[in-house]
Design an enzyme around this catalytic site. Structure first.
Site, PDB file in Angstrom:
ATOM      1  N   SER A  53       0.883  -1.007  -0.055  1.00 39.57           N
ATOM      2  CA  SER A  53       0.063  -0.068   0.074  1.00 39.57           C
ATOM      3  C   SER A  53       1.041   1.282  -0.221  1.00 39.57           C
ATOM      4  CB  SER A  53      -0.987  -0.002   1.055  1.00 39.57           C
ATOM      5  OG  SER A  53      -1.528   1.348   1.245  1.00 39.57           O
ATOM      6  N   TYR A 103      -2.031  -1.139  10.158  1.00 40.41           N
ATOM      7  CA  TYR A 103      -2.186  -1.242   8.405  1.00 40.41           C
ATOM      8  C   TYR A 103      -0.737  -0.680   8.019  1.00 40.41           C
ATOM      9  CZ  TYR A 103      -3.688  -0.912   3.669  1.00 40.41           C
ATOM     10  OH  TYR A 103      -3.877  -0.960   2.228  1.00 40.41           O
TER      11      TYR A 103
END
Length: 258
Positions: free
Chosen positions: A145, A162
């Protein structure tokens, strides 16, 4: 002229393929000529993706698989090999984004992020790499990401587990790339920014305030559109990237530049 993006005769495996970017990539592989195995926990959704792939004339199988469970992954990869004979491409796409900072999230949520986002890549790769080494060929693409390298102070985007787990994907990608390049295996990562998917549709895309802020800051002035990740996926999965190793390509409209 040789089509370096042609995947005719190749077999691709996509984890987290029941919806969103994974389903899009699976279909893109088929349109490029590959037979595709789609893996996820939701077999009903996988069967829908399988049907779309088969409309292209390519072969497909849908396999229920929990990427955090070693026996489940082992059985799934063996099923692919038994069906198609080998695996050329592994797209490690399965992932989760848990909201919250270290001062508020639970230990369970922290562990869930690492189990799916990092352990899932480890297990899937573990049961694909041996036959890639034996054949002297393989393409592994890990979906990380943009949040592996940038963070965001917006309340809806505070996701510390995350950030941490996707950063770990980059470290794993580099390590695997260095170790397996000698066997004809390339390992690279992609860093998508905001794309509408099942994971984001019910959260980030529901907030007009967040979208306005995102669009104002992002140089492209918008989130990514459906299919805009596929070119990078195909590039890193094909012979067009035969000498590209251990790289991280960000697909974010330029957001990481500001």
């Amino acid at each position: 002229m040789e089509n370096l993006f042609d995947l005719t005769g190749k077999v691709a495996v996509v984890t987290g393929a029941s919806s969103g970017l994974g389903a899009d990539a699976a279909l893109a592989y088929a349109k490029a000529g590959a037979d595709v195995a789609v893996l996820a926990r939701r077999v009903d959704k996988l069967n829908e993706v399988k049907a779309e792939i088969e409309k292209t004339g390519r072969k497909a199988i849908a396999i229920g698989c929990d990427v955090t469970n070693e026996e489940s992954v082992k059985e799934a990869m063996q099923t692919v090999i038994d069906t198609f004979g080998h695996i050329d491409i592994l797209l490690n796409n399965a992932g989760i984004a848990v909201r919250g900072g270290v001062d508020s999230m639970t230990e369970e949520d922290w562990d869930k992020s690492f189990d799916i986002n990092v352990k899932g890549i480890f297990l899937a790769s573990k049961y694909v790499i041996p036959q890639m080494k034996e054949r002297g060929y393989g393409k592994i693409v890990n979906i990380a990401s943009v949040n592996a390298v940038i963070a965001d102070k917006h309340d809806m985007f505070i996701r510390h587990s995350y950030n941490a787990s996707k950063s770990a994907v980059l470290g794993l990608t580099k390590g695997m790339a260095c170790s397996y390049a000698r066997y004809g295996i390339t390992v690279n990562a992609i860093g998508p920014a905001l794309f509408e998917s099942e994971m984001t549709a019910g959260t980030l895309f529901k907030s007009e305030q967040f979208l306005n802020t995102y669009n104002a800051v992002n140089p492209a002035g918008r989130p990514g559109n459906k299919g805009e990740l596929n070119g990078t996926v195909l590039y890193l999965s094909s012979d067009a990237s035969s000498y590209v190793q251990g790289q991280f390509i960000i697909v974010d409209g330029g957001g990481a530049l500001v």
